[in-house]
Enzyme design. Structure first.
Site, PDB file in Angstrom:
ATOM      1  N   ARG A  62      -9.387   0.833   9.417  1.00 49.03           N
ATOM      2  CA  ARG A  62      -9.014  -0.544   9.740  1.00 49.03           C
ATOM      3  C   ARG A  62     -10.089  -1.250  10.550  1.00 49.03           C
ATOM      4  O   ARG A  62      -9.916  -2.412  10.894  1.00 49.03           O
ATOM      5  CB  ARG A  62      -7.731  -0.537  10.555  1.00 49.03           C
ATOM      6  CG  ARG A  62      -6.465  -0.866   9.739  1.00 49.03           C
ATOM      7  CD  ARG A  62      -5.312  -0.687  10.699  1.00 49.03           C
ATOM      8  NE  ARG A  62      -4.115  -1.417  10.401  1.00 49.03           N
ATOM      9  CZ  ARG A  62      -3.042  -0.881   9.846  1.00 49.03           C
ATOM     10  NH1 ARG A  62      -3.057   0.334   9.383  1.00 49.03           N
ATOM     11  NH2 ARG A  62      -1.949  -1.611   9.723  1.00 49.03           N
ATOM     12  N   LYS A  68       0.821  -1.214   0.000  1.00 55.32           N
ATOM     13  CA  LYS A  68       0.000   0.000   0.000  1.00 55.32           C
ATOM     14  C   LYS A  68       0.854   1.264   0.000  1.00 55.32           C
ATOM     15  O   LYS A  68       0.594   2.188  -0.763  1.00 55.32           O
ATOM     16  CB  LYS A  68      -0.924   0.030   1.238  1.00 55.32           C
ATOM     17  CG  LYS A  68      -1.899  -1.126   1.337  1.00 55.32           C
ATOM     18  CD  LYS A  68      -2.893  -0.917   2.478  1.00 55.32           C
ATOM     19  CE  LYS A  68      -2.276  -0.938   3.863  1.00 55.32           C
ATOM     20  NZ  LYS A  68      -1.756  -2.242   4.287  1.00 55.32           N
ATOM     21  N   ARG A  98      -0.425  -9.318  13.292  1.00 60.37           N
ATOM     22  CA  ARG A  98      -0.954  -8.209  12.488  1.00 60.37           C
ATOM     23  C   ARG A  98      -1.871  -8.756  11.397  1.00 60.37           C
ATOM     24  O   ARG A  98      -2.889  -8.150  11.068  1.00 60.37           O
ATOM     25  CB  ARG A  98       0.205  -7.396  11.880  1.00 60.37           C
ATOM     26  CG  ARG A  98       0.912  -6.562  12.932  1.00 60.37           C
ATOM     27  CD  ARG A  98       2.278  -6.087  12.469  1.00 60.37           C
ATOM     28  NE  ARG A  98       2.229  -5.137  11.378  1.00 60.37           N
ATOM     29  CZ  ARG A  98       3.271  -4.824  10.620  1.00 60.37           C
ATOM     30  NH1 ARG A  98       4.450  -5.381  10.848  1.00 60.37           N
ATOM     31  NH2 ARG A  98       3.139  -3.967   9.640  1.00 60.37           N
ATOM     32  N   ARG A 155      11.741  -0.908  11.701  1.00 55.02           N
ATOM     33  CA  ARG A 155      10.476  -1.048  12.440  1.00 55.02           C
ATOM     34  C   ARG A 155      10.509  -2.323  13.269  1.00 55.02           C
ATOM     35  O   ARG A 155      10.659  -3.418  12.728  1.00 55.02           O
ATOM     36  CB  ARG A 155       9.304  -1.118  11.449  1.00 55.02           C
ATOM     37  CG  ARG A 155       8.964   0.215  10.856  1.00 55.02           C
ATOM     38  CD  ARG A 155       7.819   0.104   9.854  1.00 55.02           C
ATOM     39  NE  ARG A 155       6.621  -0.535  10.382  1.00 55.02           N
ATOM     40  CZ  ARG A 155       5.474  -0.608   9.726  1.00 55.02           C
ATOM     41  NH1 ARG A 155       5.371  -0.049   8.538  1.00 55.02           N
ATOM     42  NH2 ARG A 155       4.448  -1.227  10.254  1.00 55.02           N
ATOM     43  N   ARG A 173      11.474  -6.416   4.410  1.00 53.39           N
ATOM     44  CA  ARG A 173      11.412  -4.972   4.670  1.00 53.39           C
ATOM     45  C   ARG A 173      12.056  -4.650   6.024  1.00 53.39           C
ATOM     46  O   ARG A 173      12.704  -3.619   6.185  1.00 53.39           O
ATOM     47  CB  ARG A 173       9.934  -4.540   4.652  1.00 53.39           C
ATOM     48  CG  ARG A 173       9.697  -3.076   4.960  1.00 53.39           C
ATOM     49  CD  ARG A 173       8.248  -2.681   4.734  1.00 53.39           C
ATOM     50  NE  ARG A 173       7.387  -3.055   5.844  1.00 53.39           N
ATOM     51  CZ  ARG A 173       6.065  -2.880   5.872  1.00 53.39           C
ATOM     52  NH1 ARG A 173       5.445  -2.359   4.824  1.00 53.39           N
ATOM     53  NH2 ARG A 173       5.343  -3.219   6.913  1.00 53.39           N
TER      54      ARG A 173
HETATM   55  P1  AMP Z   1       0.981   0.302   9.209  1.00 51.56           P
HETATM   56  O1  AMP Z   1       2.175   1.161   8.947  1.00 51.56           O
HETATM   57  O2  AMP Z   1      -0.237   0.787   8.476  1.00 51.56           O
HETATM   58  O3  AMP Z   1       1.258  -1.158   9.022  1.00 51.56           O
HETATM   59  O4  AMP Z   1       0.625   0.505  10.777  1.00 51.56           O
HETATM   60  C1  AMP Z   1       1.545   0.126  11.794  1.00 51.56           C
HETATM   61  C2  AMP Z   1       0.803   0.016  13.122  1.00 51.56           C
HETATM   62  O5  AMP Z   1       0.229   1.291  13.468  1.00 51.56           O
HETATM   63  C3  AMP Z   1      -0.376  -0.954  13.139  1.00 51.56           C
HETATM   64  O6  AMP Z   1       0.033  -2.296  13.380  1.00 51.56           O
HETATM   65  C4  AMP Z   1      -1.209  -0.383  14.283  1.00 51.56           C
HETATM   66  O7  AMP Z   1      -0.643  -0.707  15.546  1.00 51.56           O
HETATM   67  C5  AMP Z   1      -1.049   1.118  14.078  1.00 51.56           C
HETATM   68  N1  AMP Z   1      -2.089   1.652  13.153  1.00 51.56           N
HETATM   69  C6  AMP Z   1      -1.897   2.191  11.922  1.00 51.56           C
HETATM   70  N2  AMP Z   1      -3.060   2.558  11.355  1.00 51.56           N
HETATM   71  C7  AMP Z   1      -4.026   2.246  12.259  1.00 51.56           C
HETATM   72  C8  AMP Z   1      -5.437   2.348  12.256  1.00 51.56           C
HETATM   73  N3  AMP Z   1      -6.119   2.858  11.199  1.00 51.56           N
HETATM   74  N4  AMP Z   1      -6.107   1.919  13.357  1.00 51.56           N
HETATM   75  C9  AMP Z   1      -5.448   1.410  14.422  1.00 51.56           C
HETATM   76  N5  AMP Z   1      -4.120   1.258  14.487  1.00 51.56           N
HETATM   77  C10 AMP Z   1      -3.400   1.663  13.419  1.00 51.56           C
END
Ligand code: AMP
Length: 191
Positions: free
Chosen positions: A89, A14, A146, A134, A128
């Protein structure tokens, strides 16, 4: 306005595709994951709170996430549209997003899901993780968690927008350019 939700499991590409789409269509890219990582890097109270969830691969509570998203949208009103990446989400997040856009006489144009299998995801995220710095990209158990959270809490958002005919899937395995062109075809069909 074109308002897109770029959807799909963690590691489905994404972020990579959102950056390319932003360039082509002049949209504002809003990644809630990036926003949380920014807060975390600055050690703000929001960042400290978010870290406790992110480390375990859990979702940050809806009211916190929605508040942060709303601030970002309201701070950038004069754009051609938005690409939401990693948001919504959960169903309550989707409802809050729709309400926010409705207030502005606007709506989601389309949700595009990058369709990628779980095994492919674990491999990609571990790859990654070698460079991303991260913590949540380095532990297979957290990555699986996740993915579980995605299946349980996030995938219903696809069906939520499918009810109004807005959800489509694009096969997410292949070259970056090849996938990008498929995404553009979906957007051009509604733009
Ligand atoms: P991502 O970079 O989108 O994979 O997000 C990394 C982490 O941030 C996720 O595993 C969640 O802990 C938190 N996070 C990101 N976006 C959301 C969201 N829309 N709702 C809740 N937690 C989020």
């Amino acid at each position: 306005m074109i308002n897109l939700i770029l959807f799909g499991p963690p590691g489905s590409g994404k972020g990579t595709q959102a950056l390319k789409l932003t360039e082509r269509y002049g949209l504002l890219h809003i990644s809630t994951g990036d926003l949380f990582r920014y807060e975390l890097g600055n050690n703000t109270p929001l960042g400290v709170l978010a870290r406790s969830y992110m480390e375990k691969g859990q979702l940050v509570p809806d009211e916190v996430t929605v508040g942060m998203l709303r601030n970002k949208v309201e701070a950038n009103p004069d754009v051609n549209g938005y690409i939401f990446d990693g948001f919504p989400r959960t169903i309550p997040q989707a409802e809050a997003l729709d309400a926010l856009l409705t207030e502005r006489n606007d709506s989601i144009t389309k949700l595009i899901m990058l369709d990628v299998t779980e095994d492919e995801i674990v491999n990609r995220i571990l790859e990654r993780g070698k460079n991303s710095g991260r913590a949540d990209d380095n532990d297979p158990a957290i990555i699986r968690n996740r993915f579980e959270v995605y299946l349980k809490e996030t995938s219903p958002v696809y069906d939520f927008y499918a009810q109004s005919g807005k959800s489509v899937k694009v096969h997410g395995i292949g070259g970056i350019e090849e996938i990008f062109e498929k995404l553009c075809a979906e957007i051009d069909a509604v733009a």
